[in-house]
Design an enzyme around this catalytic site. Sequence first.
Site, PDB file in Angstrom:
ATOM      1  N   HIS A  37     -29.083  -3.367 -38.675  1.00 54.55           N
ATOM      2  CA  HIS A  37     -28.920  -3.865 -37.302  1.00 54.55           C
ATOM      3  C   HIS A  37     -29.278  -5.346 -37.236  1.00 54.55           C
ATOM      4  O   HIS A  37     -28.626  -6.131 -36.565  1.00 54.55           O
ATOM      5  CB  HIS A  37     -29.836  -3.111 -36.338  1.00 54.55           C
ATOM      6  CG  HIS A  37     -29.530  -1.651 -36.223  1.00 54.55           C
ATOM      7  ND1 HIS A  37     -30.351  -0.676 -36.725  1.00 54.55           N
ATOM      8  CD2 HIS A  37     -28.482  -0.997 -35.660  1.00 54.55           C
ATOM      9  CE1 HIS A  37     -29.844   0.514 -36.465  1.00 54.55           C
ATOM     10  NE2 HIS A  37     -28.705   0.349 -35.829  1.00 54.55           N
ATOM     11  N   GLU A 148     -19.978  -1.991 -40.985  1.00 54.60           N
ATOM     12  CA  GLU A 148     -18.909  -1.311 -41.731  1.00 54.60           C
ATOM     13  C   GLU A 148     -19.354  -0.029 -42.412  1.00 54.60           C
ATOM     14  O   GLU A 148     -18.528   0.665 -42.997  1.00 54.60           O
ATOM     15  CB  GLU A 148     -18.321  -2.258 -42.791  1.00 54.60           C
ATOM     16  CG  GLU A 148     -17.244  -3.131 -42.211  1.00 54.60           C
ATOM     17  CD  GLU A 148     -16.590  -4.033 -43.232  1.00 54.60           C
ATOM     18  OE1 GLU A 148     -17.250  -4.353 -44.256  1.00 54.60           O
ATOM     19  OE2 GLU A 148     -15.442  -4.419 -42.998  1.00 54.60           O
ATOM     20  N   LYS A 149     -20.665   0.276 -42.364  1.00 60.12           N
ATOM     21  CA  LYS A 149     -21.059   1.585 -42.880  1.00 60.12           C
ATOM     22  C   LYS A 149     -20.291   2.661 -42.115  1.00 60.12           C
ATOM     23  O   LYS A 149     -19.819   3.619 -42.700  1.00 60.12           O
ATOM     24  CB  LYS A 149     -22.566   1.823 -42.743  1.00 60.12           C
ATOM     25  CG  LYS A 149     -22.953   3.191 -43.278  1.00 60.12           C
ATOM     26  CD  LYS A 149     -24.434   3.404 -43.261  1.00 60.12           C
ATOM     27  CE  LYS A 149     -24.928   3.809 -41.904  1.00 60.12           C
ATOM     28  NZ  LYS A 149     -24.564   5.200 -41.520  1.00 60.12           N
ATOM     29  N   SER A 185     -29.657   3.384 -42.892  1.00 59.25           N
ATOM     30  CA  SER A 185     -29.285   4.235 -41.774  1.00 59.25           C
ATOM     31  C   SER A 185     -30.565   4.648 -41.070  1.00 59.25           C
ATOM     32  O   SER A 185     -31.605   4.854 -41.721  1.00 59.25           O
ATOM     33  CB  SER A 185     -28.572   5.481 -42.314  1.00 59.25           C
ATOM     34  OG  SER A 185     -28.636   6.526 -41.359  1.00 59.25           O
TER      35      SER A 185
END
Length: 280
Positions: A37, A148-149, A185
């Site tokens: 982020h 883009e994950k 994540s």
Amino acid sequence: MKIISKVDELKAVVAQAKAAGKLIGLVPTMGALHLGHRSLVERARRECDVVVVSVFLNPTQFNNQEDLRTYPRTAEADAAMLRECGVDIAFMPTVEDMYPEPDTRQFHLGTVAEVMEGAYRPGHFNGVCQVVSKLFTMVEPHRAYFGEKDFQQIAVIRAMAAQQGFSLDIVACPCVREDDGLALSSRNVRLTPQVRRVAPAIYRTLRESLNFAQDHTVQQTHDWVVATINAYPEMEVEYFSICDGTTLEPVGDWNASADIVGCITVYCGDVREIDNIRYK
Ligand code: PAF
């Protein structure tokens, strides 16, 4: 940094900035912020005059209530990180602020929203489109930044923005990884130590498949990736799709498109991890 929870206040502050000719960047998040982020926020900071970050755990995109219940919530640390990054506005609404009425809108976006996550998480992308379209309407940003994950999410948001007539730049930013390759994540904190040790094999296998693909077919490459990851007792591939990077339709051979991506979802214990790799 202003922390705002009310939609009217958000609109008023953004309107003032726009009247002063400022370029507005939006970074939508669900909180539990990590370095992935942070890279989105830092890019928005470099490219825009006013950076708005939304922190909202959107219930309508969770098809699994247990996933929503256990999703990490770290509002104070999130605000501290955003302040440190020089964010102008942290928009942190409640569910009632975002959804004063139930959102009954249904988005019909075709294949990009129906394959992969669309098939395995029914209703997920509809919820993503509900919240992102609300944010686009509230902020009317010039640019919005996504990682883009979540490769398919970006395709879905582009399709939704085109269909709904939003005119903004949707900026796709590279996935940020741990040193061992695991994609960052918010759900990684839920991996047990044993599963965390083997999870980097997901991206390692995807990387190795670039070589494997040189002298194997799409189907052979697909099967090799699935078998290699499934050989770890702690992991189970839910799907792996080698597809066109724009339409997300599966490809039958390597010459089918100039833009080919492999998208994977793997259960690591009971945590669902997604990742992707570009073949062309
Ligand atoms: O990628 C996410 O974190 C969410 O799906 C998003 C785009 C913030 C919408 O809730």
